[in-house]
Scaffold this active site. Structure first.
Site, mmCIF file in Angstrom:
data_model
loop_
_atom_site.group_PDB
_atom_site.id
_atom_site.type_symbol
_atom_site.label_atom_id
_atom_site.label_comp_id
_atom_site.label_asym_id
_atom_site.label_seq_id
_atom_site.Cartn_x
_atom_site.Cartn_y
_atom_site.Cartn_z
ATOM 1 N N HIS A 166 -3.578 5.653 3.599
ATOM 2 C CA HIS A 166 -4.349 4.466 3.222
ATOM 3 C C HIS A 166 -3.752 3.176 3.777
ATOM 4 O O HIS A 166 -4.464 2.301 4.269
ATOM 5 C CB HIS A 166 -4.434 4.404 1.698
ATOM 6 C CG HIS A 166 -5.422 3.450 1.153
ATOM 7 N ND1 HIS A 166 -5.064 2.227 0.655
ATOM 8 C CD2 HIS A 166 -6.764 3.541 1.004
ATOM 9 C CE1 HIS A 166 -6.153 1.598 0.209
ATOM 10 N NE2 HIS A 166 -7.193 2.374 0.413
ATOM 11 N N ASP A 196 0.841 -1.197 0.000
ATOM 12 C CA ASP A 196 0.000 0.000 0.000
ATOM 13 C C ASP A 196 0.877 1.248 0.000
ATOM 14 O O ASP A 196 1.979 1.237 -0.543
ATOM 15 C CB ASP A 196 -0.934 -0.039 1.220
ATOM 16 C CG ASP A 196 -2.305 0.526 0.922
ATOM 17 O OD1 ASP A 196 -2.396 1.746 0.719
ATOM 18 O OD2 ASP A 196 -3.272 -0.245 0.893
ATOM 19 N N SER A 226 -11.455 -1.329 -0.460
ATOM 20 C CA SER A 226 -10.160 -1.307 0.235
ATOM 21 C C SER A 226 -10.263 -1.928 1.613
ATOM 22 O O SER A 226 -9.291 -2.482 2.124
ATOM 23 C CB SER A 226 -9.686 0.134 0.422
ATOM 24 O OG SER A 226 -8.956 0.589 -0.663
#
Length: 667
Positions: free
Chosen positions: A262, A184, A448
């Site tokens: 994220h 990520d 996600s």
């Protein structure tokens, strides 16, 4: 999270527009600009002359490897009449090459025609899968979600898609020896709920501008420095971050985007410190997280992601140190539009062969085709569900997907988001500031966040059965998935009656009833999956199947099974919640069956724990709906207690006298 741009070609998120949440307003897909620098991944044939002439040195170190890669690129460029520069090596036969003045597709096609090249593919850009916050909530701090981590509890009431991690934790709280790699944006190591749960990891982002970390090339620090872009960058048509923002239709200009953090969000869902009296619970409880940075400002390149997959799985990568903590599960909450590329396919196959399961978010382009690498063979592609079990509007679909899990949804159009996925976060808009959590006003929703729930469940399964192969984990996940609902969900206020999901086309589809051909095998059931990994199957049969208040209900666990060679040594029944039934057990609760006595209508929740002869205890819970007792038919009136009225008695007397009167005979 902070404001993010509308999805570009490889961007997989759903956008929360004014007046509606992500599940109601899907994004629009737009192509990412190549920016004049073509990057292509080249795989050479096994017997290629370039390999014989310029083999990579196994001991020559970084400098020697760089020279040989440059030599290969120079030879290829001479053949094509182009000036090629060498990028990173993915394997001994695979490397990145770059060229100016030509688009990537053209360069790939020309390279593919070379006699030494097995194939060439565009080094596509991939984006994190993230739905941004509704802007009306961004400035409101704290408060929520009121339902807490609803997605980890057992399904109850209108909440049908929660994964029942609590039941899985009854069997195992995970093993620190099981590693989940999070590929990520990197991670914020200073978040208190990730303390002690993170391994050192690696930064695979090879482009310095994309990396944004003031360190040249790849390095050993996977910290997330922030992935923001400025308005100037988003509107620079000659720069790499053109269109990395939200288009203002009035001005024709793009806004910048703030940092998403994220990778920290995904890491928290999997591995936040649990049972420590603070913060949130991680679905994987004790499993550890290996951060591998593959995304930077705005996007990440396929070549870096592929390298991250291989390195995370413990596969040797040219120019990189060996991963000392190979992952058994690799989570990718990212993706790129289009079909699975040959090199993605190859990397996932190699990871599977090394014993690593690859779990990927389906993508958030509102019911269009599942994106790459979720659509790759060997990957576990994950769709996203609303709390009621239907496909949430932003989630993509496809036959390639394996399973579905909660992705968060808000339901309401104003006020606090009701069903977000709570996770770890940083408060900084650009650079990191302080550790916080997402909540009902700073909500995390998207595929996600479906993917790491599946990854964490797989890690719990491997904690109890380390010998499981990736194929075995997939099989158990799918075999234990709960069926999707096919009716009973209230009409959507915007679109009316909820339809059944169909195969993806070029037309978006919002909330719909999932099928096995659109969203995978069913809804993730973490508890059942962990029990299946142990070879234990707890089954409760209810007799009668439709219980009525006032009548005894026999519960039997005799159909339960344990692993081959073991036997059930103990049974324990308990009443978790009598509800309005006022029910209670009568007789023994320590045998294969038990009797529940419900006094009134309602729903009672019972629990059965079975223990095998090695002391392995596994539990399951079951909600039993009890109907009201039928109303007795009314008693005939007039007689009081069933006695005949005087009119009936008179009529009966007259009839008796008539029958007794003498009759003449015929002759």
């Amino acid at each position: 999270m902070k404001h993010l741009p509308l999805p570009l070609c490889a961007l997989l998120f759903a956008f929360c527009a004014n007046g509606a949440f992500a599940e109601r307003t899907p994004p629009r897909a737009m192509p990412l600009v190549d920016a004049g620098n073509a990057r292509v991944i080249v795989k050479f044939k096994a017997g290629a002359s370039l390999l014989r002439a310029h083999a990579l040195s196994a001991t020559g170190g970084k400098a020697a490897a760089a020279i040989t890669l440059d030599q290969r690129a120079a030879v290829l460029g001479t053949r094509l009449g182009l000036r090629l520069t060498a990028g990173a090596a993915l394997t001994d036969r695979v490397q990145v090459v770059q060229a100016d003045g030509v688009d990537a597709r053209t360069l790939a096609a020309r390279l593919a025609s070379d006699a030494d090249v097995e194939y060439a593919e565009v080094d596509r850009r991939a984006r994190r899968v993230l739905v941004p916050n509704d802007p009306r909530f961004v400035s409101v701090a704290g408060n929520g979600p009121a339902v807490g981590q609803w997605y980890l509890r057992a399904p109850a009431g209108e909440v049908a898609s929660s994964i029942d991690a609590v039941s899985a934790w009854d069997t195992t709280t995970g093993s620190a020896s099981i590693v989940v790699a999070v590929l990520d944006t990197g991670v914020r190591f200073n978040h208190p709920d990730l303390a002690g749960k993170l391994l050192s990891g690696y930064d695979m982002v090879s482009d310095d501008a994309v990396a944004n970390d003031n360190q040249p090339g790849r390095d050993g620090d996977p910290s997330d420095p922030g992935d923001w872009t400025t308005e100037a960058e988003a509107n620079d048509s000659n720069g790499p971050f053109y269109k990395c923002g939200t288009l203002n239709p009035t001005t024709g200009r793009y806004s910048g985007e703030t940092s998403s953090w994220h990778g920290t969000q995904v890491s928290g869902i999997i591995g936040a410190a649990t049972d420590n009296g603070a913060g949130m619970a991680g679905a994987g409880w004790n499993v550890r997280v290996l951060p591998v940075r593959v995304l930077g400002k705005c996007f990440g390149y396929t070549s870096d992601i592929i390298t991250g997959i291989r390195w995370a799985a413990g596969i040797a990568v040219p120019g990189l140190p060996v991963n000392p903590n190979p992952a058994r599960v690799i989570n990718l909450s990212l993706g790129s539009s289009g079909a699975c590329s040959p090199e993605e396919r190859s990397a996932i196959a190699e990871a599977n062969a090394a014993g690593a399961l690859v779990v990927v978010a389906a993508g958030n382009t509102a019911g269009l085709a599942a994106n790459s690498p979720a659509n790759c063979p060997g990957a576990i592609g994950v769709a996203a569900l609303r709390h009621v079990g239907t496909k949430v509007g932003f989630s993509d679909v496809g036959t390639e997907l394996s399973i579905a899990a909660p992705g968060g949804n808000c339901v309401n159009l104003t006020g606090a988001c009701l069903y977000p996925i709570m996770t770890t976060l940083d408060s900084g808009s650009t650079v990191p500031l302080s550790s916080i959590y997402s909540d009902s006003f700073d909500a995390s929703v998207g595929t996600s966040f479906s993917s790491p729930l599946v990854a964490a469940t797989a890690a719990l399964m491997l904690s109890v059965q380390p010998s499981l192969t990736p194929a075995g984990v997939r099989s158990a996940l799918q075999a234990t998935a709960r069926p999707f609902p096919s009716s009973g969900v209230p009409d959507d206020p915007d679109t009316g009656q909820v339809p059944t999901c169909h195969a993806p086309t070029t037309v978006e589809q919002l909330q719909c009833y999932c099928t096995r051909t659109t969203c995978g095998a069913g809804m993730l059931d973490a508890g059942a999956a962990v029990r299946a990994a142990l070879g234990v199957r707890v089954v409760v049969d209810v007799n009668p199947a439709a219980p009525i208040a006032g009548q005894p209900v026999t519960l039997s666990g005799s159909s339960s099974t344990v692993a081959p060679g073991r036997s059930i040594a103990g049974w324990q029944w308990s009443l978790v919640d009598a509800g309005s039934t006022g029910g209670a057990f009568s007789g023994s609760t320590a045998g294969p069956s038990a009797t529940l006595q419900p006094a009134a209508a309602g729903t009672a929740t019972v629990r059965l724990v079975i223990t095998d002869d090695l002391g392995v205890a596994v539990a399951t819970q079951l909600s039993i709906a009890v109907a009201a007792a039928p109303v007795a038919p009314p008693t005939p009136s007039g007689g009081g207690g069933g006695a005949m009225s005087w009119l009936w008695l008179l009529a009966l007397s007259l009839a008796t006298m008539a029958l007794a009167r003498p009759r003449s005979r015929r002759r």
